[in-house]
Design a protein around this motif. Structure first.
Motif, mmCIF file in Angstrom:
data_model
loop_
_atom_site.group_PDB
_atom_site.id
_atom_site.type_symbol
_atom_site.label_atom_id
_atom_site.label_comp_id
_atom_site.label_asym_id
_atom_site.label_seq_id
_atom_site.Cartn_x
_atom_site.Cartn_y
_atom_site.Cartn_z
ATOM 1 N N ASP A 1 -34.437 -37.662 30.630
ATOM 2 C CA ASP A 1 -35.672 -38.084 31.338
ATOM 3 C C ASP A 1 -36.768 -38.615 30.443
ATOM 4 O OD1 ASP A 1 -35.895 -35.754 29.984
ATOM 5 O OD2 ASP A 1 -37.361 -34.877 31.534
ATOM 6 N N HIS A 2 -36.429 -39.308 29.225
ATOM 7 C CA HIS A 2 -37.240 -39.945 28.393
ATOM 8 C C HIS A 2 -37.407 -41.124 28.866
ATOM 9 C CE1 HIS A 2 -37.469 -37.340 24.538
ATOM 10 N NE2 HIS A 2 -36.305 -36.792 25.158
ATOM 11 N N SER A 3 -36.639 -41.765 29.645
ATOM 12 C CA SER A 3 -36.849 -43.075 30.382
ATOM 13 C C SER A 3 -37.205 -42.881 31.654
ATOM 14 C CB SER A 3 -35.512 -43.799 30.315
ATOM 15 O OG SER A 3 -35.182 -44.010 29.047
ATOM 16 N N ASN A 4 -38.277 -43.692 32.134
ATOM 17 C CA ASN A 4 -38.717 -43.414 33.459
ATOM 18 C C ASN A 4 -37.606 -43.826 34.503
ATOM 19 O OD1 ASN A 4 -41.281 -42.980 32.949
ATOM 20 N ND2 ASN A 4 -41.949 -45.325 32.422
ATOM 21 N N ASN A 5 -37.568 -43.171 35.704
ATOM 22 C CA ASN A 5 -36.811 -43.277 36.758
ATOM 23 C C ASN A 5 -35.133 -43.217 36.168
ATOM 24 O OD1 ASN A 5 -39.076 -44.392 38.626
ATOM 25 N ND2 ASN A 5 -38.722 -46.323 37.373
ATOM 26 N N ALA A 6 -34.931 -42.465 35.158
ATOM 27 C CA ALA A 6 -33.659 -42.302 34.769
ATOM 28 C C ALA A 6 -32.704 -41.503 35.960
ATOM 29 C CB ALA A 6 -33.605 -41.381 33.333
ATOM 30 N N GLU A 7 -33.335 -40.520 36.606
ATOM 31 C CA GLU A 7 -32.355 -39.886 37.522
ATOM 32 C C GLU A 7 -31.795 -40.962 38.733
ATOM 33 O OE1 GLU A 7 -32.788 -35.797 40.318
ATOM 34 O OE2 GLU A 7 -34.471 -36.777 39.721
ATOM 35 N N SER A 8 -32.793 -41.565 39.305
ATOM 36 C CA SER A 8 -32.315 -42.664 40.205
ATOM 37 C C SER A 8 -31.259 -43.504 39.510
ATOM 38 C CB SER A 8 -33.466 -43.538 40.678
ATOM 39 O OG SER A 8 -34.511 -42.632 41.264
ATOM 40 N N VAL A 9 -31.606 -43.997 38.077
ATOM 41 C CA VAL A 9 -30.892 -45.041 37.533
ATOM 42 C C VAL A 9 -29.143 -44.211 37.469
ATOM 43 C CG1 VAL A 9 -30.072 -46.114 35.395
ATOM 44 C CG2 VAL A 9 -32.491 -46.308 36.430
#
Length: 365
Positions: free
Chosen positions: A36-44
């Motif tokens: 989750d260090h990157s935005n929207n990583a869960e969706s990605v």
């Protein structure tokens, strides 16, 4: 066939991992963690799963445990995690891997290593690059409790991540100056496949990637971080006078929440939630020019593709003396572009605006 686990904290790392998976690791079993260090990583991560590039795609929250905190309970958990790998089992169904590949040397990767190495003492550890400026970064995350946990592991003859790491995957092995064994990642020759893949992963629609302006300015954070402001907005204004305001697009830094460019009537790239790497891989920018004071972003995709974009750095037109971070970035950039192995003939350091005016005039003829 090896079983490999790769950790991705940024989307540049993800793109590099995809390249490794489809080339050097094509015959291996490869799992990836998106944090989750990157935005929207869960969706990605969900869309990446549908691409069937990796055997398993896992999303997990690591930001909380990686960041500094005054919460004593969390500090204790972090200490035990590095010492024993106590939290790692929460993320996986399989914990046996032949190789762990990472870039960031944060609390999470230290704790994960502790767990994986306990299960497989023959675990091979490797780093992979995070852009060309990462080649000089041989430092490992340090903190009082992390250092104490590492010292305790050493005292009990437990292996530690830094000493177990042997290899460095990178696109330019010739310019790496560290002690690790380098493994060359093949550069991208064809944008089509990776561009289409990234478009699906990041839900990139055609209209998001259409850029009509010839000049794209990449801002940095050094007008509000690292020391005294470097006057970046003044540089942008001077560039606009030479190339035309309507011919200049501002790509703001992800940490820049200011509206100073829009307030001055500049065209600002609106789809900031889409990683620039995905935009560049989806387009032919050979007729564009990248301009910046000292943003490393312009070197990102430019360094891993064979068809490079003309790029201008303006740091010599600024006073960086009061900003130590900006000066350090300038020195890192100069160290890279002075290396003859980089093949950066399309990169130019602008000394003054008279020089840039001549180049703009030449480009227009």
């Amino acid at each position: 066939m090896k079983s490999i686990l790769v950790i991705s904290n940024t989307y540049y790392q993800l793109i590099t991992a995809i390249r490794l998976r489809t080339t050097l690791w094509a015959d291996d079993k490869v799992d990836i963690i998106l944090s989750d260090h990157s935005n929207n990583a869960e969706s990605v991560s969900k869309r990446l799963t549908e691409e069937h590039i990796f055997n398993n795609v896992m999303w997990t929250k690591t930001k909380e445990i990686d960041q500094s905190t005054h919460n004593l309970s969390l500090q204790a958990r972090k200490f035990l995690f590095v010492l024993t790998g106590s939290l790692a089992a929460d993320c996986f169904t399989n914990l046996f891997y032949d190789e762990l590949v990472y870039y960031n040397t944060d609390v999470f990767v230290h704790g994960l290593f502790a767990k994986l190495n306990k299960i497989n003492p023959e675990l091979l550890c490797s780093r992979y690059e995070e852009g060309i400026l990462s080649y000089q970064d041989s430092s490992y995350f340090k903190g009082a409790r992390l250092n104490l946990a590492i010292r305790i592991r050493t005292l009990f003859h437990e292996e530690i991540l830094e000493k177990k790491t042997q290899r460095f995957y990178c696109f330019y092995p010739n310019i790496y100056e560290g002690k690790l064994q380098t493994i060359a990642i093949p550069q991208f020759e064809d944008f089509k496949n990776i561009g289409e893949c990234l478009s699906r992963i990041f839900e990139l629609k055609p209209e998001m990637s259409k850029i009509r302006e010839k000049y794209i300015f990449f801002t940095s954070v050094y007008d509000f971080e690292g020391g005294d402001p470097i006057g970046e907005i003044d540089i942008v204004s001077k560039i606009a006078k030479l190339v035309g305001k309507d011919n200049l697009l501002i790509k703001t830094h992800p940490r820049d929440s200011r509206t100073v460019y829009a307030e001055r009537g500049f065209h600002v790239y609106e789809n900031s939630s889409i990683p620039w790497e995905a935009i560049q891989f989806h387009n032919d920018f050979s007729d564009k020019c990248f301009v910046t004071v000292n943003s490393g972003s312009v070197l990102g995709v430019n360094m891993i593709v064979k068809k490079k974009v003309r790029t201008y750095f303006f740091y010599d037109c600024c006073n960086l003396g009061g900003n130590t971070d900006a000066l350090a970035t300038k020195n890192s950039i100069e160290h890279v572009i002075s290396n003859p192995h980089c093949n950066l003939d399309k990169i130019c350091i602008i000394k003054n605006f008279e020089e840039f005016a001549r180049k703009v005039e030449q480009a227009a003829t």
